[in-house]
Scaffold this motif. Structure first.
Motif, short mmCIF file in Angstrom:
data_model
loop_
_atom_site.label_atom_id
_atom_site.label_comp_id
_atom_site.label_asym_id
_atom_site.label_seq_id
_atom_site.Cartn_x
_atom_site.Cartn_y
_atom_site.Cartn_z
N ASP A 160 -4.39 -20.36 6.59
CA ASP A 160 -5.01 -21.63 6.91
C ASP A 160 -6.65 -21.46 7.03
O ASP A 160 -6.66 -20.83 8.07
CB ASP A 160 -4.25 -22.40 7.99
N ASN A 161 -7.17 -22.02 6.25
CA ASN A 161 -8.94 -21.71 6.18
C ASN A 161 -9.46 -22.37 7.59
O ASN A 161 -10.45 -21.97 8.03
CB ASN A 161 -9.44 -22.04 5.11
N ASP A 165 -15.69 -20.33 5.40
CA ASP A 165 -15.00 -19.90 4.03
C ASP A 165 -15.26 -18.35 3.84
O ASP A 165 -14.30 -17.74 3.65
CB ASP A 165 -15.61 -20.60 3.07
N CYS A 182 -12.75 -16.22 5.72
CA CYS A 182 -11.59 -16.19 5.31
C CYS A 182 -11.44 -15.29 3.74
O CYS A 182 -10.38 -14.43 3.74
CB CYS A 182 -10.84 -17.56 4.78
N THR A 240 -6.00 -25.58 2.75
CA THR A 240 -7.51 -25.83 2.81
C THR A 240 -7.59 -27.37 3.24
O THR A 240 -6.86 -28.01 2.72
CB THR A 240 -7.77 -25.41 1.47
N HIS A 284 -10.85 -28.53 2.53
CA HIS A 284 -12.05 -28.85 1.70
C HIS A 284 -11.97 -29.51 0.48
O HIS A 284 -11.17 -29.67 -0.16
CB HIS A 284 -12.98 -27.52 1.18
N ASN A 299 -15.49 -25.23 -2.75
CA ASN A 299 -14.58 -24.74 -3.46
C ASN A 299 -14.81 -23.47 -4.37
O ASN A 299 -13.75 -23.07 -5.05
CB ASN A 299 -13.81 -25.80 -4.38
N VAL A 359 -13.72 -20.51 -2.88
CA VAL A 359 -12.22 -20.23 -3.12
C VAL A 359 -11.81 -20.21 -4.41
O VAL A 359 -10.66 -19.33 -4.58
CB VAL A 359 -11.67 -21.81 -2.59
N SER A 403 -3.68 -28.77 0.04
CA SER A 403 -5.11 -29.65 0.67
C SER A 403 -4.75 -30.83 1.29
O SER A 403 -4.27 -31.61 0.94
CB SER A 403 -6.00 -29.75 -0.64
N CYS A 434 -8.63 -31.29 -3.27
CA CYS A 434 -9.08 -29.90 -3.43
C CYS A 434 -9.39 -29.72 -4.99
O CYS A 434 -8.33 -29.59 -5.88
CB CYS A 434 -8.41 -29.07 -2.87
#
Length: 434
Positions: free
Chosen positions: A56-57, A63, A66, A89, A91, A97, A100, A120, A125
């Motif tokens: 879980d970010n 970011d 992670c 996430t 975001h 992103n 990611v 998300s 996301c």
């Protein structure tokens, strides 16, 4: 904590083989798994050997932290070690992103990933998911929630091992993109789709020779309209079809197994050919509004029959629209198992007695079991319907009742005893009280 086997207070979990301990840790998130490292020296690095990352970010300060953690994990174990990856996430902006995307590309490109999940929980996301998945030939399970999928070359996507595909509030760039994701999965077994209010899908084509279970749900039931207007299904091996809170103008079934189980809570157009295929169903569960739709269809087409239907579970108002049940039963001449969830329409004060007057004995000659799924209320009006089945079902073997014990004292004295002792058309009939 004692070390000797059989001693009181022994740590029996820690003496298990490491392979089994790592399997136990797969049921925890990575954060929870790391916390076990303080238990003892044996547990200190055990979490590093778990072949699943469940992250879980929001647990990381940013970011990059992670992504750095994921890189270190992959470098420690080797990229081929990872089998499962799950990321929660929060975001929802394109810039954040991009990092990611790079991380997910590495996970899927260089790992023999089998289980992949993105969720998300704070807005959509935006991810280049199709581009990532097009190079993944080991993926067995794919689950996406609140994800906007980018457009891609449909011919480049191939998921030869994918068996489970769950898409909750996933926005597709086009009808063709959704169709391609399904059709390029030759061993797909389980498909679940929950359409978001932001989805622009108009025609959903589900073409799969291997598909066994399909669930289609509207994720925002409060909205009256949804963009999806037409569903076309070519699924010759399908065993279970669930439609939840949907409205369709057209539902076309090109092919489907004759033994498929239907679970339907949907509003369909009266011109929809869906009922042509449902008429061959053997096992069907329908909601109250679907029951009403089928009833109105049967009123228009009196010759329509569900000849193959042997098992039916339905929700209905007990005291309003009493004419529905006789029409439904008349259309099911070979029905053997009937389960009813009886709901009271509080806007109507009477109706049960009228229902009983509309039910002729010939309607239920094939019934072998009746189950009243809802608890018997204080007025016990449900028991009148039960008595009808007792007195007119020649093949009845079992009646299942659920007694509401809080209402039992309010029943008339001896009411249940009178029911149990009432005449039965079938001597083999037995009561089951739950």
């Amino acid at each position: 904590m004692q070390g000797r086997s059989g001693t009181s207070g022994e740590d029996r979990i820690s003496i298990l083989p490491e392979s089994l301990l790592c399997h136990i840790l797969t049921f925890l998130t990575t954060k929870e798994s790391i916390r076990t490292s303080v238990l003892s020296s044996r547990w200190r690095h055990l979490w590093l050997w778990v072949p699943i990352l469940d992250l879980d970010n929001s647990d990381f300060s940013e970011d990059n932290t992670c992504l750095s953690f994921i890189d270190k994990f992959l470098n420690f174990q080797g990229e081929s070690y990872l089998r499962g990856f799950k990321l929660n996430t929060d975001h929802n902006d394109h810039e954040s992103n991009s990092s990611v995307d790079a991380c997910l590309m590495r996970v899927v490109n260089k790992c023999k990933i089998q289980h992949f999940e993105i969720k998300s929980y704070f807005g959509f996301c935006y991810l280049e998911i199709p581009l990532i998945l097009s190079v993944c030939d080991t993926l067995v399970s794919l689950k996406l929630t609140f994800v906007i999928m980018s457009d891609y070359d449909h011919q480049s996507c191939s998921l030869p091992c994918l068996k489970t595909l769950h898409l909750e509030k996933v926005v597709f760039p086009s009808d063709e993109a959704a169709e391609a994701l399904i059709s390029t999965s030759p061993v797909l077994k389980d498909l679940k789709m929950s359409q978001s209010r932001y989805d622009s899908l108009q025609i959903l084509r589900v073409s799969s020779k291997s598909l066994k279970s399909f669930t289609l749900e509207r994720a925002d039931p409060g909205r009256v309209e949804n963009s999806l207007d037409t569903v076309v299904m070519d699924t010759p091996s399908l065993e279970c079809l669930n439609l939840i809170d949907y409205q369709y103008t057209s539902f076309e079934i090109v092919s489907m197994s004759e033994t498929v189980k239907f679970d339907i809570d949907a509003v369909l157009s009266i011109t929809c050919n869906f009922l042509t295929f449902v008429s061959h169903a053997r096992d069907m569960t329908i909601s109250r509004r679907t029951l009403e739709f089928i009833y109105y269809h049967l009123e228009i087409n009196r010759r329509s029959k569900f000849h193959g239907l042997a098992r039916l579970r339905a929700t209905m108002f007990l005291n309003s629209s009493p004419e529905m049940l006789p029409v439904i039963l008349e259309a099911c001449p070979n029905l053997k198992h009937l389960t009813l969830e009886l709901v009271h329409d509080f806007l109507v004060t009477e109706g049960t007695s009228r229902l009983l007057s509309l039910l002729p004995p010939s309607l239920i000659s094939s019934l072998e079991s009746v189950e009243i799924e809802s608890p018997i209320t204080d007025k016990a009006t449900e028991l009148e319907l039960v008595r009808y089945f007792l007195e007119n079902s020649t093949a009845l073997k079992k009646i299942v009742l659920r007694l509401n014990h809080s209402c039992r004292k309010k029943h008339k004295p001896g009411l249940l005893k009178q029911l149990f002792e009432s005449p039965r058309c079938s001597r083999l009939c037995q009561f089951v009280n739950l």
